[in-house]
Design a protein around this motif. Structure first.
Motif, PDB file in Angstrom:
ATOM      1  N   UNK A 128       0.977  -1.372   0.080  1.00 15.38           N
ATOM      2  CA  UNK A 128      -0.033  -0.168   0.068  1.00 15.38           C
ATOM      3  C   UNK A 128       0.787   1.106   0.011  1.00 15.38           C
ATOM      4  N   UNK A 129       1.920   1.238   0.943  1.00 16.53           N
ATOM      5  CA  UNK A 129       2.709   2.427   0.926  1.00 16.53           C
ATOM      6  C   UNK A 129       3.670   2.756  -0.285  1.00 16.53           C
ATOM      7  N   UNK A 130       3.722   1.700  -1.015  1.00 16.02           N
ATOM      8  CA  UNK A 130       4.437   1.591  -2.235  1.00 16.02           C
ATOM      9  C   UNK A 130       3.695   2.072  -3.475  1.00 16.02           C
ATOM     10  N   UNK A 131       2.563   2.390  -3.427  1.00 16.47           N
ATOM     11  CA  UNK A 131       1.597   2.488  -4.591  1.00 16.47           C
ATOM     12  C   UNK A 131       2.224   3.956  -5.180  1.00 16.47           C
ATOM     13  N   UNK A 132       2.212   4.830  -4.549  1.00 16.76           N
ATOM     14  CA  UNK A 132       2.535   6.232  -5.185  1.00 16.76           C
ATOM     15  C   UNK A 132       3.822   6.130  -5.914  1.00 16.76           C
ATOM     16  N   UNK A 133       4.903   5.140  -5.487  1.00 14.44           N
ATOM     17  CA  UNK A 133       6.270   5.240  -6.445  1.00 14.44           C
ATOM     18  C   UNK A 133       5.781   4.123  -7.600  1.00 14.44           C
ATOM     19  N   UNK A 144      -2.027   1.092   9.379  1.00 10.24           N
ATOM     20  CA  UNK A 144      -0.943   1.913   8.412  1.00 10.24           C
ATOM     21  C   UNK A 144      -1.165   3.395   8.397  1.00 10.24           C
ATOM     22  N   UNK A 145      -0.092   4.103   8.316  1.00  7.25           N
ATOM     23  CA  UNK A 145      -0.325   5.452   8.442  1.00  7.25           C
ATOM     24  C   UNK A 145      -0.911   5.966   7.103  1.00  7.25           C
ATOM     25  N   UNK A 146      -1.868   7.147   7.436  1.00  7.57           N
ATOM     26  CA  UNK A 146      -2.557   7.848   6.298  1.00  7.57           C
ATOM     27  C   UNK A 146      -3.670   6.941   5.813  1.00  7.57           C
ATOM     28  N   UNK A 147      -4.252   6.028   6.746  1.00  8.31           N
ATOM     29  CA  UNK A 147      -5.371   5.455   6.327  1.00  8.31           C
ATOM     30  C   UNK A 147      -6.612   5.746   7.361  1.00  8.31           C
ATOM     31  N   UNK A 148      -7.757   5.533   7.185  1.00  8.40           N
ATOM     32  CA  UNK A 148      -9.105   5.655   8.006  1.00  8.40           C
ATOM     33  C   UNK A 148      -8.792   5.329   9.216  1.00  8.40           C
ATOM     34  N   UNK A 149      -8.237   4.014   9.210  1.00 12.14           N
ATOM     35  CA  UNK A 149      -7.984   3.434  10.707  1.00 12.14           C
ATOM     36  C   UNK A 149      -7.032   4.033  11.356  1.00 12.14           C
ATOM     37  N   UNK A 150      -5.863   4.752  10.699  1.00 16.67           N
ATOM     38  CA  UNK A 150      -5.155   5.386  11.513  1.00 16.67           C
ATOM     39  C   UNK A 150      -5.677   6.621  12.121  1.00 16.67           C
ATOM     40  N   UNK A 184      -9.221  -7.594  12.562  1.00 23.78           N
ATOM     41  CA  UNK A 184      -9.684  -6.364  13.113  1.00 23.78           C
ATOM     42  C   UNK A 184      -8.902  -5.887  14.204  1.00 23.78           C
ATOM     43  N   UNK A 185      -8.281  -6.897  14.989  1.00 19.05           N
ATOM     44  CA  UNK A 185      -7.456  -6.499  15.935  1.00 19.05           C
ATOM     45  C   UNK A 185      -6.042  -5.696  15.644  1.00 19.05           C
ATOM     46  N   UNK A 186      -5.733  -6.221  14.538  1.00 20.80           N
ATOM     47  CA  UNK A 186      -4.406  -5.608  13.947  1.00 20.80           C
ATOM     48  C   UNK A 186      -4.687  -4.099  13.213  1.00 20.80           C
ATOM     49  N   UNK A 187      -5.692  -4.214  12.564  1.00 16.32           N
ATOM     50  CA  UNK A 187      -6.080  -2.865  12.025  1.00 16.32           C
ATOM     51  C   UNK A 187      -6.219  -1.861  12.963  1.00 16.32           C
ATOM     52  N   UNK A 214      -9.735  -3.148   2.829  1.00 12.65           N
ATOM     53  CA  UNK A 214      -9.618  -2.276   1.853  1.00 12.65           C
ATOM     54  C   UNK A 214     -10.284  -0.935   2.168  1.00 12.65           C
ATOM     55  N   UNK A 215     -11.313  -1.033   3.126  1.00 11.85           N
ATOM     56  CA  UNK A 215     -11.848   0.308   3.578  1.00 11.85           C
ATOM     57  C   UNK A 215     -11.306   1.059   4.801  1.00 11.85           C
ATOM     58  N   UNK A 216     -10.629   0.210   5.583  1.00  7.89           N
ATOM     59  CA  UNK A 216      -9.987   1.167   6.642  1.00  7.89           C
ATOM     60  C   UNK A 216      -8.620   0.947   6.738  1.00  7.89           C
ATOM     61  N   UNK A 217      -7.845   0.224   5.885  1.00  6.39           N
ATOM     62  CA  UNK A 217      -6.550   0.123   6.192  1.00  6.39           C
ATOM     63  C   UNK A 217      -5.688   0.122   4.968  1.00  6.39           C
TER      64      UNK A 217
END
Length: 342
Positions: free
Chosen positions: A62-67, A254-260, A246-249, A191-194
């Motif tokens: 996910x974090x590598x998608x911009x690159x 992950x930074x920059x996500x709705x869960x964060x 659910x526990x991990x999210x 997909x929706x939260x992390x």
């Protein structure tokens, strides 16, 4: 399949022995159904390290998608170069795009081994692994609540005369729907939260969106042919995955996500309930030290006669009239000092 037969049968018999000691009927379907659920818990607990690796791989992807998007703009005209640079990017970041599939891929052989072990025990009383012929017969012909055969499925359900066993069809349908719903919810939750907003576009996001709908439909269509015992295994495994994810999210998003963002808001609300802010916590935890002089003042050098004179006399020396002041002996002049002493 032979090693898996021994592993699965050993775990099944261990749980079955435990439930028999607790008072359940050893030949009843409930003890064998609970043993299948216990088998699922043991296998999923053993796969926790792979699940952690899967979470890290998915987060890095996910974090590598911009690159990845930058590489697509740069090498969009050359597919081979784009693939090489993309794999190099994944390698430098220490991630593997196929690591997210490891838990599912490793569970599939166990899933089919349990399917064959149950179906062959039901059809021919054929033992596998540590199962004896007697135990295989008990396992294959066990009935849950005395009516629902553990090897029955939606299509080929046991019949009473010419009428299909409605109870088997209902239970199998409920388990198939539960298996499909938990698979969809797990993928949707990820997909929706992390996932950051920039990761929701591109080939990786499109692949995830396709799997979001393809996997539940595939499992639902195939599930109607699975025995109830196998459906118990798969549904329990999906429930474990959903709860674990659910526990991990929730606790390590992950930074920059709705869960964060949600976790930051929960932390602020928790701090407000305790009556202090984050800055107050820092101030209370680390009080400011007292200010001390950076350098220590050194005492002035004194002569031997000054050291013999008391502190009070040195502080306020008596004044003498002009012309009568006696010159102080120089430091090291022992003759004058001895004369004064005499």
């Amino acid at each position: 399949m032979v090693p898996l037969y021994y592993i699965i049968s050993a775990v099944l018999l261990g749980w079955h022995k435990l439930f028999t000691v607790l008072g359940l009927d050893p030949k009843g379907g409930l003890s064998w159904a609970l043993s299948i659920i216990g088998l699922t818990l043991v296998i999923r607990a053993a796969l926790i390290p792979l699940f952690v690796k899967q979470i890290k791989s998915s987060r890095n992807m996910q974090l590598l998608q911009p690159k990845v998007k930058e590489l697509q703009k740069k090498y969009g005209h050359d597919r081979q170069k784009l693939a090489e640079e993309t794999m190099k990017l994944y390698k430098d970041a220490g991630t593997n795009p196929f690591a997210s599939c490891l838990p599912i891929l490793l569970q599939m052989p166990i899933f089919f081994a349990l399917f064959r072990l149950l179906s062959q025990a039901a059809k021919a009383d054929k033992p596998h692994g540590f199962l004896t012929k007697e135990k295989a017969h008990e396992f294959g012909h066990a009935k849950i609540f005395g009516q629902l055969p553990i090897d029955g499925n939606f299509w080929a359900s046991r019949t009473w005369g010419d009428t299909p066993h409605a109870g088997v069809m209902i239970v199998a349908a409920i388990l198939v729907l539960a298996m499909t719903a938990t698979t969809f919810t797990t993928q949707r939750q990820l997909m929706a939260k992390n996932m950051p907003a920039e990761a929701m576009s591109g080939p990786y996001a499109q692949q995830q969106k396709m799997l979001l709908y393809i996997l539940p439909v595939a499992f639902g269509l195939g599930g109607i042919a699975f025995p109830i015992g196998v459906l118990l295994y798969w549904t329990t495994s999906n429930l474990w995955t959903m709860g674990q994810q659910f526990y991990v999210i929730r606790n390590n998003p992950a930074p920059g996500t709705p869960a964060f963002t949600a976790k930051q808001e929960r932390d602020k609300a928790k701090a407000a309930r305790h009556g202090h802010t984050a800055t107050d916590t820092i101030t209370e935890a680390a009080p400011e030290p007292e200010q001390r002089p950076s350098t220590r003042q050194q005492p002035k050098r004194q002569s031997r006669s000054q050291r013999r004179t008391g502190p009070a006399n040195r502080a306020t020396p008596p004044s003498k009239p002009d012309g009568q002041a006696k010159s102080q002996p120089a430091e090291g002049d022992t003759t004058n000092e001895q004369g004064d002493d005499k």
